[in-house]
Design a protein around this motif. Sequence first.
Motif, short mmCIF file in Angstrom:
data_model
loop_
_atom_site.label_atom_id
_atom_site.label_comp_id
_atom_site.label_asym_id
_atom_site.label_seq_id
_atom_site.Cartn_x
_atom_site.Cartn_y
_atom_site.Cartn_z
N PRO A 109 -6.70 1.57 -8.41
CA PRO A 109 -5.48 2.36 -8.30
C PRO A 109 -5.77 3.62 -7.50
O PRO A 109 -6.92 4.09 -7.46
N VAL A 110 -4.76 4.17 -6.87
CA VAL A 110 -4.91 5.40 -6.12
C VAL A 110 -3.69 6.29 -6.36
O VAL A 110 -2.70 5.87 -6.95
N CYS A 111 -3.79 7.51 -5.89
CA CYS A 111 -2.65 8.42 -5.82
C CYS A 111 -2.60 8.92 -4.39
O CYS A 111 -3.51 9.60 -3.93
N THR A 112 -1.54 8.57 -3.66
CA THR A 112 -1.39 8.97 -2.27
C THR A 112 -0.40 10.13 -2.15
O THR A 112 0.04 10.69 -3.15
N GLY A 113 -0.04 10.48 -0.92
CA GLY A 113 0.77 11.65 -0.68
C GLY A 113 2.18 11.57 -1.24
O GLY A 113 2.82 10.51 -1.23
N SER A 114 2.66 12.70 -1.71
CA SER A 114 4.03 12.79 -2.22
C SER A 114 5.02 12.69 -1.06
O SER A 114 4.63 12.75 0.11
#
Length: 222
Positions: A109-114
């Motif tokens: 899993p990742v968290c990318t740009g808003s």
Amino acid sequence: MPRSKLRAVILLPSLSLALITSVTGCTTVSYRPAPGGAYYVVDERVTLDEYWGLVKLPKFGARGSKGQHHLDDTFWRGDGVSGSPKIVIVLGEQRAYFYKGGHKVGSSPVCTGSPQFPTPKGSFRVIEKDPDHHSSVYGDWVDQHGNVLQTQIDNRKDPRPPGGRFDGAKMFWFMRVTGGVGMHEGYLPGYADSHGCIRLPSDMARIYYHNAPIGTPVKIVE
């Protein structure tokens, strides 16, 4: 009172307990579910007021089902596998896949740009690596003793308070792919919320870092 550290990997259903606290000697260890629900891994805690390392990890596969199950389909099977590496980041899935020789050997899993700071789409390569990287733009204003005066600042916009100095946000296992955007260890709230970088859980950030040399292709798609 000395502040000793305790490392733990704990799985907690977020709806079952709002807070679990245990005290071992002088160390207070606390686990809280972060926004977004499901299961979380809590990495380290020192005092009740300091929280970091929460990573959103949904539930295991159904009981009785066959095969090997991984939290949120997160896995690494690349050790000993030959072939050219490649990373594919799928923004809509909030996942990063690692390939060797065309075979998928990792998923995270990742968290990318808003929406305000979108991660750029396209074909890139790893152009810089730094295992102990700190942001030159985002972080905190701190005093001479390291006490936080103002948190989550952009030093291009937020004025420095009297006596303050900039303390860049920690971005361990950093791999730059374009401009100021890179992959690194960070907090995953369960949705796209970064300033454009691609955050990964600690273990997966380290594994991807060690398996992606300079020049590794990185494809970012919707």
